[in-house]
Enzyme design. Structure first.
Site, PDB file in Angstrom:
ATOM      1  N   ASP A  50       6.560 -12.966   9.713  1.00 47.29           N
ATOM      2  CA  ASP A  50       5.142 -12.815  10.066  1.00 47.29           C
ATOM      3  C   ASP A  50       4.528 -14.154  10.466  1.00 47.29           C
ATOM      4  O   ASP A  50       5.115 -15.207  10.241  1.00 47.29           O
ATOM      5  CB  ASP A  50       4.288 -12.496   8.837  1.00 47.29           C
ATOM      6  CG  ASP A  50       4.594 -11.248   8.103  1.00 47.29           C
ATOM      7  OD1 ASP A  50       5.175 -10.338   8.676  1.00 47.29           O
ATOM      8  OD2 ASP A  50       4.187 -11.221   6.937  1.00 47.29           O
ATOM      9  N   LYS A  72       1.596 -10.405  12.849  1.00 45.69           N
ATOM     10  CA  LYS A  72       0.480  -9.466  12.925  1.00 45.69           C
ATOM     11  C   LYS A  72      -0.730 -10.223  12.456  1.00 45.69           C
ATOM     12  O   LYS A  72      -0.767 -10.714  11.338  1.00 45.69           O
ATOM     13  CB  LYS A  72       0.695  -8.291  11.986  1.00 45.69           C
ATOM     14  CG  LYS A  72       1.773  -7.373  12.426  1.00 45.69           C
ATOM     15  CD  LYS A  72       1.819  -6.185  11.497  1.00 45.69           C
ATOM     16  CE  LYS A  72       2.292  -4.961  12.209  1.00 45.69           C
ATOM     17  NZ  LYS A  72       1.341  -4.483  13.208  1.00 45.69           N
ATOM     18  N   MET A 185      -7.759  -8.798   3.703  1.00 43.11           N
ATOM     19  CA  MET A 185      -8.111  -8.458   5.100  1.00 43.11           C
ATOM     20  C   MET A 185      -9.572  -8.019   5.219  1.00 43.11           C
ATOM     21  O   MET A 185      -9.869  -7.030   5.884  1.00 43.11           O
ATOM     22  CB  MET A 185      -7.197  -7.334   5.616  1.00 43.11           C
ATOM     23  CG  MET A 185      -5.738  -7.730   5.660  1.00 43.11           C
ATOM     24  SD  MET A 185      -4.648  -6.376   6.123  1.00 43.11           S
ATOM     25  CE  MET A 185      -4.476  -5.503   4.571  1.00 43.11           C
TER      26      MET A 185
HETATM   27  N1  SAH Z   1       1.708  -8.808   1.427  1.00 45.55           N
HETATM   28  C1  SAH Z   1       0.648  -9.822   1.376  1.00 45.55           C
HETATM   29  C2  SAH Z   1      -0.655  -9.309   1.967  1.00 45.55           C
HETATM   30  C3  SAH Z   1      -0.557  -8.953   3.449  1.00 45.55           C
HETATM   31  S1  SAH Z   1      -2.096  -8.461   4.131  1.00 45.55           S
HETATM   32  C4  SAH Z   1       0.465 -10.276  -0.087  1.00 45.55           C
HETATM   33  O1  SAH Z   1       1.001  -9.655  -0.996  1.00 45.55           O
HETATM   34  O2  SAH Z   1      -0.202 -11.302  -0.292  1.00 45.55           O
HETATM   35  C5  SAH Z   1      -2.700 -10.004   4.768  1.00 45.55           C
HETATM   36  C6  SAH Z   1      -3.868 -10.476   3.933  1.00 45.55           C
HETATM   37  O3  SAH Z   1      -3.390 -11.146   2.767  1.00 45.55           O
HETATM   38  C7  SAH Z   1      -4.756 -11.499   4.596  1.00 45.55           C
HETATM   39  O4  SAH Z   1      -5.689 -10.883   5.466  1.00 45.55           O
HETATM   40  C8  SAH Z   1      -5.446 -12.107   3.393  1.00 45.55           C
HETATM   41  O5  SAH Z   1      -6.448 -11.256   2.890  1.00 45.55           O
HETATM   42  C9  SAH Z   1      -4.298 -12.136   2.398  1.00 45.55           C
HETATM   43  N2  SAH Z   1      -3.619 -13.440   2.356  1.00 45.55           N
HETATM   44  C10 SAH Z   1      -2.332 -13.674   2.639  1.00 45.55           C
HETATM   45  N3  SAH Z   1      -2.037 -14.980   2.445  1.00 45.55           N
HETATM   46  C11 SAH Z   1      -3.172 -15.568   2.015  1.00 45.55           C
HETATM   47  C12 SAH Z   1      -3.525 -16.890   1.625  1.00 45.55           C
HETATM   48  N4  SAH Z   1      -2.640 -17.886   1.630  1.00 45.55           N
HETATM   49  N5  SAH Z   1      -4.796 -17.136   1.239  1.00 45.55           N
HETATM   50  C13 SAH Z   1      -5.708 -16.153   1.211  1.00 45.55           C
HETATM   51  N6  SAH Z   1      -5.432 -14.889   1.572  1.00 45.55           N
HETATM   52  C14 SAH Z   1      -4.192 -14.590   1.954  1.00 45.55           C
END
Ligand code: SAH
Length: 265
Positions: A50, A72, A185
């Site tokens: 990703d 994405k 998100m």
């Molecule tokens: N599978 C991932 C989430 C994927 S959806 C997990 O478990 O973390 C993508 C969303 O994850 C982003 O829009 C944001 O809300 C969050 N996200 C992912 N990495 C992040 C980070 N380093 N800091 C803050 N939000 C994060």
């Protein structure tokens, strides 16, 4: 490296030809990868990743492993989920050792579930390696206890951006629970979501925070109230990826900082 660490990195199931591992890459800081992720990456022939994955994590795959970007990001052109799953199936059928590297935990709002359903339906063997999910890591990394006795008995993890064919989350029901809400998100829909939570009965003064790029060098934390968070986020020009937290536990961060300051003084 101690023998104990070496043993953890060497033991365990190996990535087989024709197999796909969905591997959680954690929230951002490469030090927050699991040892299993490090072990499996080292066995990859192809890494499909990703946008949220740190280049230093990709460097853990062998230098000659193929790297395929399947990013994405909301608002930008991105490959359709079906195309990513088809790609994984084709790579597996070609006999490659495939790592599908996903931010955070593969099964938390990352469409990992859709990918493994596709793989299973196609008869491709797969495994899933858990990762540290951003919604919880972001809180801990910024000094906010996800649960605090006396403050909450539960914590909700919700998406602010439901799939196009899904109904809007039931914000009023979440407001009624009175437990902290962690939103993934959500920053582009923050005005509508906070309005809905206030309409559902949450106080406009409920503490709220946005944690952007948690655990990376770009990490930023904004603390506000439920009524103010959308405007403040826009004014601060905070951008994705970001976690939004709504609830009294946000205030623990300030209280902790004040206490820690007293201890240090
Ligand atoms: N599978 C991932 C989430 C994927 S959806 C997990 O478990 O973390 C993508 C969303 O994850 C982003 O829009 C944001 O809300 C969050 N996200 C992912 N990495 C992040 C980070 N380093 N800091 C803050 N939000 C994060």
């Amino acid at each position: 490296m101690t023998p104990a660490l070496e043993a953890i990195l060497q033991d365990g199931p190996r990535l087989q030809p024709g197999e796909v591992w969905l591997v959680g890459a954690g929230p951002g800081d490469p030090a927050l990868l699991t040892l299993e992720a490090v072990r499996v990456l080292a066995q990859a022939e192809v890494v499909v990743h990703d946008a949220l994955v740190d280049p230093r994590v990709l460097d853990l795959a062998p230098a000659d492993a193929e790297r395929i970007f399947a990013g994405k990001r909301g608002g930008r052109p991105s490959p359709a989920q079906r195309d990513i799953t088809e790609r994984l199936i084709a790579l597996a059928r070609a006999g490659r050792r495939v790592v599908r590297l996903k931010g955070g935990d593969p099964f938390v709002f990352g469409r990992g579930g859709e990918e493994v359903f596709g793989l299973a339906a196609a008869g491709v063997s797969f495994r899933v390696a858990p990762g540290l999910t951003a919604g919880l890591a972001a809180l801990t990394a910024t000094g906010i206890p996800a649960t605090l006795r006396g403050a909450n008995q539960a914590i909700l993890l919700a998406t602010g951006h439901p799939a196009p064919d899904q109904p809007e989350p039931d914000w009023a029901a979440m407001a009624r629970l009175g437990q902290p809400i962690v939103l993934y998100m959500a920053i582009r829909r923050l005005a509508a979501i906070s309005t809905a939570l206030i309409a559902g009965g949450l106080s406009p003064e409920t503490p709220a925070a946005v944690i952007a790029s948690a655990t990376t060098v770009e990490q930023k934390v904004l603390v506000s109230t439920l009524a103010g968070i959308a405007d403040d986020t826009r004014a601060a020009a905070l951008s994705a990826p970001a976690i939004v937290l709504i609830g009294e536990i946000v205030a623990a961060r300030g209280a902790l900082a004040a206490l820690a300051g007293r201890v240090a003084a």
